[in-house]
Design a protein around this motif. Sequence first.
Motif, PDB file in Angstrom:
ATOM      1  N   GLY A 477       0.788  -1.354   0.015  1.00 20.77           N
ATOM      2  CA  GLY A 477      -0.034  -0.023  -0.117  1.00 20.77           C
ATOM      3  C   GLY A 477       0.749   1.232  -0.018  1.00 20.77           C
ATOM      4  N   ASP A 478       2.012   1.400   0.759  1.00 22.92           N
ATOM      5  CA  ASP A 478       2.712   2.218   0.726  1.00 22.92           C
ATOM      6  C   ASP A 478       3.528   2.726  -0.664  1.00 22.92           C
ATOM      7  N   LYS A 479       3.702   1.690  -1.288  1.00 22.51           N
ATOM      8  CA  LYS A 479       4.405   1.824  -2.357  1.00 22.51           C
ATOM      9  C   LYS A 479       3.370   2.485  -3.520  1.00 22.51           C
ATOM     10  N   ILE A 480       2.086   1.801  -3.599  1.00 22.56           N
ATOM     11  CA  ILE A 480       1.226   2.226  -4.434  1.00 22.56           C
ATOM     12  C   ILE A 480       0.843   3.805  -4.092  1.00 22.56           C
ATOM     13  N   LEU A 481       0.828   4.063  -2.719  1.00 20.48           N
ATOM     14  CA  LEU A 481       0.336   5.532  -2.581  1.00 20.48           C
ATOM     15  C   LEU A 481       1.614   6.444  -2.974  1.00 20.48           C
ATOM     16  N   ALA A 482       2.790   6.091  -2.884  1.00 20.64           N
ATOM     17  CA  ALA A 482       3.947   6.928  -3.226  1.00 20.64           C
ATOM     18  C   ALA A 482       4.137   7.004  -4.673  1.00 20.64           C
ATOM     19  N   ALA A 483       3.653   5.952  -5.500  1.00 23.35           N
ATOM     20  CA  ALA A 483       3.604   6.130  -6.837  1.00 23.35           C
ATOM     21  C   ALA A 483       2.576   7.170  -7.166  1.00 23.35           C
ATOM     22  N   ARG A 484       1.409   7.039  -6.945  1.00 24.09           N
ATOM     23  CA  ARG A 484       0.029   7.792  -7.208  1.00 24.09           C
ATOM     24  C   ARG A 484       0.556   9.413  -6.688  1.00 24.09           C
ATOM     25  N   LYS A 485       1.165   9.483  -5.530  1.00 17.58           N
ATOM     26  CA  LYS A 485       1.738  10.778  -5.113  1.00 17.58           C
ATOM     27  C   LYS A 485       2.673  11.508  -6.021  1.00 17.58           C
ATOM     28  N   ALA A 486       3.647  10.809  -6.484  1.00 14.38           N
ATOM     29  CA  ALA A 486       4.528  10.921  -7.715  1.00 14.38           C
ATOM     30  C   ALA A 486       3.792  11.402  -8.804  1.00 14.38           C
ATOM     31  N   LYS A 487       2.986  10.580  -9.381  1.00 14.82           N
ATOM     32  CA  LYS A 487       2.138  10.839 -10.487  1.00 14.82           C
ATOM     33  C   LYS A 487       1.399  12.045 -10.647  1.00 14.82           C
ATOM     34  N   GLU A 488       0.937  12.451  -9.505  1.00 16.15           N
ATOM     35  CA  GLU A 488      -0.011  13.711  -9.222  1.00 16.15           C
ATOM     36  C   GLU A 488       0.906  14.911  -9.067  1.00 16.15           C
ATOM     37  N   THR A 489       2.119  14.618  -8.744  1.00 19.20           N
ATOM     38  CA  THR A 489       2.967  15.751  -8.743  1.00 19.20           C
ATOM     39  C   THR A 489       3.455  16.196 -10.005  1.00 19.20           C
ATOM     40  N   GLN A 490       3.478  15.082 -10.944  1.00 22.54           N
ATOM     41  CA  GLN A 490       4.283  15.306 -12.328  1.00 22.54           C
ATOM     42  C   GLN A 490       2.892  16.049 -13.214  1.00 22.54           C
ATOM     43  N   VAL A 491       1.696  15.524 -12.700  1.00 22.94           N
ATOM     44  CA  VAL A 491       0.438  16.269 -13.546  1.00 22.94           C
ATOM     45  C   VAL A 491       0.464  17.620 -13.139  1.00 22.94           C
ATOM     46  N   ASP A 492       0.591  18.160 -12.003  1.00 24.64           N
ATOM     47  CA  ASP A 492       0.505  19.428 -11.455  1.00 24.64           C
ATOM     48  C   ASP A 492       1.569  20.271 -12.380  1.00 24.64           C
ATOM     49  N   LYS A 493       2.885  19.717 -12.460  1.00 26.56           N
ATOM     50  CA  LYS A 493       3.978  20.351 -13.139  1.00 26.56           C
ATOM     51  C   LYS A 493       3.396  20.691 -14.445  1.00 26.56           C
TER      52      LYS A 493
END
Length: 493
Positions: A477-493
């Motif tokens: 779960g921690d790895k999935i959440l970290a991956a989603r967070k990284a993806k959201e960060t890229q989208v925001d940029k």
Amino acid sequence: MSQFFLRTNKTEGKAPLYVRTRRKGILFCVTTGIMVDVKEWAKAQKSLPAMQRYERTEEGMRVHDLQLKIMKAIDALYAEDKVNSKEDKAILEHALSSVVNGTVEEIQQTVKVASAKTKAMVIGFYDYFFAGISDGSIRHGNNSDYTPGTIQVWKSFGRHLRDYCKKDIPFEDIDKPFADKFTLYLQKKGFMANTINKNVTCFRKLCNLAAMEGYNKNAVSLRVWKDRTVKETEKRAEIYLTDEEIDAMYAMKLTGMNEIVRDIFLLGYFSCQRYSDYSELREDNFITYDKGLGLIILTQKKTGKTVNVPICDDRVYELCEKYHYDFPEITEQQMNIKIKAVAYELAKIQPSFQEKYVTVLTAVERRSEQTYTKLLKKKEKGTKFTDNERKWFYKLDKIAQTRNGSPLWERNSHGEIVRPKYELVTSHTARRSGATNLYKLGVLSDQEIRSITGHQSQKVFESYIRIGISEQAQRVGDKILAARKAKETQVDK
């Protein structure tokens, strides 16, 4: 007529056999060159039955055979008129020497053939192989000696092999029904699944080794040995200690043997090694890396692999300096007994050590429970115990009371054996705990951890790490959440 006798004052040891023969009025006393056991020969001369018993022994059969050949040789010399006077004694001696020495060569050839036949038999080859790994004349394919632990495994296998086979059989008789019945035999003995697989593996290796040396030509015998799939419910509970539990153990105020055992156990935890390795660590194993990092360097006894363990906790040095890098010698059996006593004391202040785990009983424990059940029934009937039964009942009843067992080992509502964590701690728990907690950190790859533990395969390593299903789910779960967070960060940029 020829008569055989000894010409010695010795009462023990070996002596040459002489022959006395009289022909044409001429008496000859000549050494035959046959060596016999003085004591056994003297016993054989007492009566005809004694001589018959002697001739059934290995030496007796050899001597009897040589006597017959010598008498035939003497008869031939006289028949050919080659011995006519005292001066011809040398001819007689040379003839007998040729007979005996020639026969020795025949015996050596016979022994060679017999040895080959023996090695074509299962138990015969096992005896040859076990003797070789014990004295070092047979080594691994990488030219390393078999370790004491491995030799002990083969010794144990040998006992089961003899019990199962009853009599020696040729390798050509091994087929699938034979292999299946061997597994069934081990199951009926009450052995745990891992123990059964270990013995099946030994039998498979024995067949392969005999084939490599040319004594086993039965190709079927190489394919019929299959390991059982070991279910989790068939395994003994393999626990690990958390970092918090290790900290609590380190902080315990102990004295005497309990303190020594605790300290050696902790050294095993910090080094992630097997007991055979961590119990023998000395100052030579500790070095300082060029960047100031401490290392434990050792060659593992089981695998022969050299590992480098980084020292990332100063408590390692505190433990070593307490004993001046010279820990007392304690057998693994003593360690397994005493570390449970340490864990029991720790359970009084650390509740997690009182948690109960579903596990299975060893064959010895099952037999103990069966014995206790029978003795309970005898007691209920008022039947008098024998002295031995009284001793066992007292011992087992004491165990039952401390474990609140019914009838001996505690069970849950499903009838499964449950035992508190402090009873499941062993010398190997140190290594498993160290590796598991490194894995839980999440900063090292499996390969990096294996470089420390020395595990040679990823499959074995994965089965070794002891983390619960919920812990594993949390890591995922921690790895999935970290991956989603990284993806959201890229989208925001």
